[in-house]
Design a protein around this motif. Structure first.
Motif, short mmCIF file in Angstrom:
data_model
loop_
_atom_site.label_atom_id
_atom_site.label_comp_id
_atom_site.label_asym_id
_atom_site.label_seq_id
_atom_site.Cartn_x
_atom_site.Cartn_y
_atom_site.Cartn_z
N ASP A 1 0.91 -1.21 -0.12
CA ASP A 1 -0.09 0.25 0.24
C ASP A 1 0.80 1.36 -0.23
O ASP A 1 0.46 2.65 -0.97
N ASP A 2 1.96 1.37 0.76
CA ASP A 2 3.01 2.69 0.53
C ASP A 2 3.40 2.83 -0.79
O ASP A 2 3.57 3.58 -1.25
N PHE A 3 4.11 1.65 -1.83
CA PHE A 3 4.32 1.20 -2.98
C PHE A 3 3.78 1.87 -3.78
O PHE A 3 3.57 3.44 -4.31
N LYS A 4 1.95 1.36 -3.65
CA LYS A 4 0.72 1.65 -4.90
C LYS A 4 0.87 3.70 -4.57
O LYS A 4 0.60 4.42 -5.16
N ALA A 5 1.23 3.93 -3.16
CA ALA A 5 1.16 5.08 -2.62
C ALA A 5 1.20 6.41 -3.05
O ALA A 5 1.04 7.46 -3.93
N VAL B 1 0.36 10.79 -10.82
CA VAL B 1 -0.44 11.80 -10.98
C VAL B 1 0.20 13.22 -10.84
O VAL B 1 -0.14 14.15 -11.83
N GLY B 2 0.90 13.44 -9.92
CA GLY B 2 1.81 15.19 -10.17
C GLY B 2 2.81 15.27 -11.24
O GLY B 2 3.35 16.55 -11.24
N ILE B 3 2.44 14.27 -12.64
CA ILE B 3 3.34 14.82 -13.32
C ILE B 3 2.19 15.57 -14.28
O ILE B 3 1.07 15.67 -14.53
N GLN B 4 3.48 17.36 -14.30
CA GLN B 4 2.41 17.85 -15.31
C GLN B 4 2.89 17.73 -16.62
O GLN B 4 3.67 16.85 -17.51
N LEU C 1 9.92 -2.24 -15.44
CA LEU C 1 8.92 -2.93 -14.77
C LEU C 1 7.43 -3.10 -15.14
O LEU C 1 6.50 -3.42 -15.15
N LEU C 2 6.85 -1.92 -14.94
CA LEU C 2 5.65 -1.53 -15.19
C LEU C 2 5.57 0.13 -15.38
O LEU C 2 6.10 1.58 -14.64
N GLY C 3 4.76 0.34 -16.19
CA GLY C 3 4.28 1.93 -16.75
C GLY C 3 3.19 2.57 -16.63
O GLY C 3 1.56 0.90 -17.08
N ILE C 4 3.22 3.49 -16.69
CA ILE C 4 1.07 4.24 -16.24
C ILE C 4 1.08 4.97 -16.55
O ILE C 4 1.86 6.40 -16.76
N ASP C 5 0.35 5.39 -17.92
CA ASP C 5 0.36 6.24 -18.91
C ASP C 5 -0.11 6.84 -18.61
O ASP C 5 -1.13 6.70 -18.55
N VAL C 6 0.11 8.36 -18.42
CA VAL C 6 -0.98 9.17 -18.07
C VAL C 6 -0.91 10.67 -19.27
O VAL C 6 -0.82 11.61 -18.39
N TRP C 7 -1.17 10.08 -20.10
CA TRP C 7 -0.84 10.97 -21.52
C TRP C 7 -2.83 10.95 -21.69
O TRP C 7 -3.03 9.98 -21.66
N GLU C 8 -3.27 12.06 -21.90
CA GLU C 8 -4.49 12.03 -21.69
C GLU C 8 -5.69 11.28 -22.71
O GLU C 8 -6.62 10.13 -22.25
N HIS C 9 -4.64 10.39 -23.97
CA HIS C 9 -5.33 9.33 -24.48
C HIS C 9 -5.93 8.80 -23.89
O HIS C 9 -6.33 7.32 -24.13
N LYS D 1 -5.76 5.65 -9.49
CA LYS D 1 -6.46 4.42 -8.51
C LYS D 1 -6.98 3.06 -8.94
O LYS D 1 -6.72 2.69 -8.78
N ASN D 2 -7.65 3.23 -10.09
CA ASN D 2 -8.74 2.09 -10.69
C ASN D 2 -7.85 1.50 -11.09
O ASN D 2 -7.89 0.50 -11.89
N ILE D 3 -6.57 2.30 -12.35
CA ILE D 3 -5.53 1.15 -12.71
C ILE D 3 -4.73 -0.04 -12.25
O ILE D 3 -4.64 -1.09 -12.39
#
Length: 124
Positions: free
Chosen positions: A30-34, A41-44, A80-88, A103-105
């Protein structure tokens, strides 16, 4: 990597060596996820949140990259794990509510794929 990191049968807790490494580096899952969620989320603007392996010390690290900048070339980490935060990646379903998307990913992360990448990176 993005599509292989996701699965409709994903989510939950990882197991085995990747979970042990996450707990060693970040305390609890949970600490890792947070931590990775907050960084992502903080990426501009557009970019990626990453869990990577440092090939020098074999430790996990959280990193973000702007736009399409590749993790390995910019930070020297093995992805190892990527979370895409391009709006598309999320706009049709989440509009501009990036925190809800991130949160839902976690419900669809393919931990088997992440584990295979981790084990391969350790042996490289």
């Amino acid at each position: 990597i993005f599509w292989k990191n996701l699965s409709p049968n994903g989510g939950g807790l990882p197991s085995g060596p990747i979970l042990s490494a996450i707990e060693k580096e970040f305390g609890t899952f949970d600490d890792f996820k947070a931590k990775i969620s907050a960084a992502t989320v903080g990426i501009q603007g557009s970019g990626w949140g990453w869990l990577g392996l440092n090939p020098e010390n074999k430790r996990l690290q959280i990193c973000t990259c702007a736009n399409q900048d590749p993790l390995q070339a910019t930070a020297g980490l093995t992805p190892l794990l990527g979370i895409d935060v391009w709006e598309h990646a999320y706009y049709l379903q989440y509009k501009n509510v990036r925190p809800e998307y991130v949160k839902n990913i976690w419900d669809i992360v393919n931990w088997e794929d992440v584990t295979v990448r981790y084990e391969h990176a350790l042996s490289a």
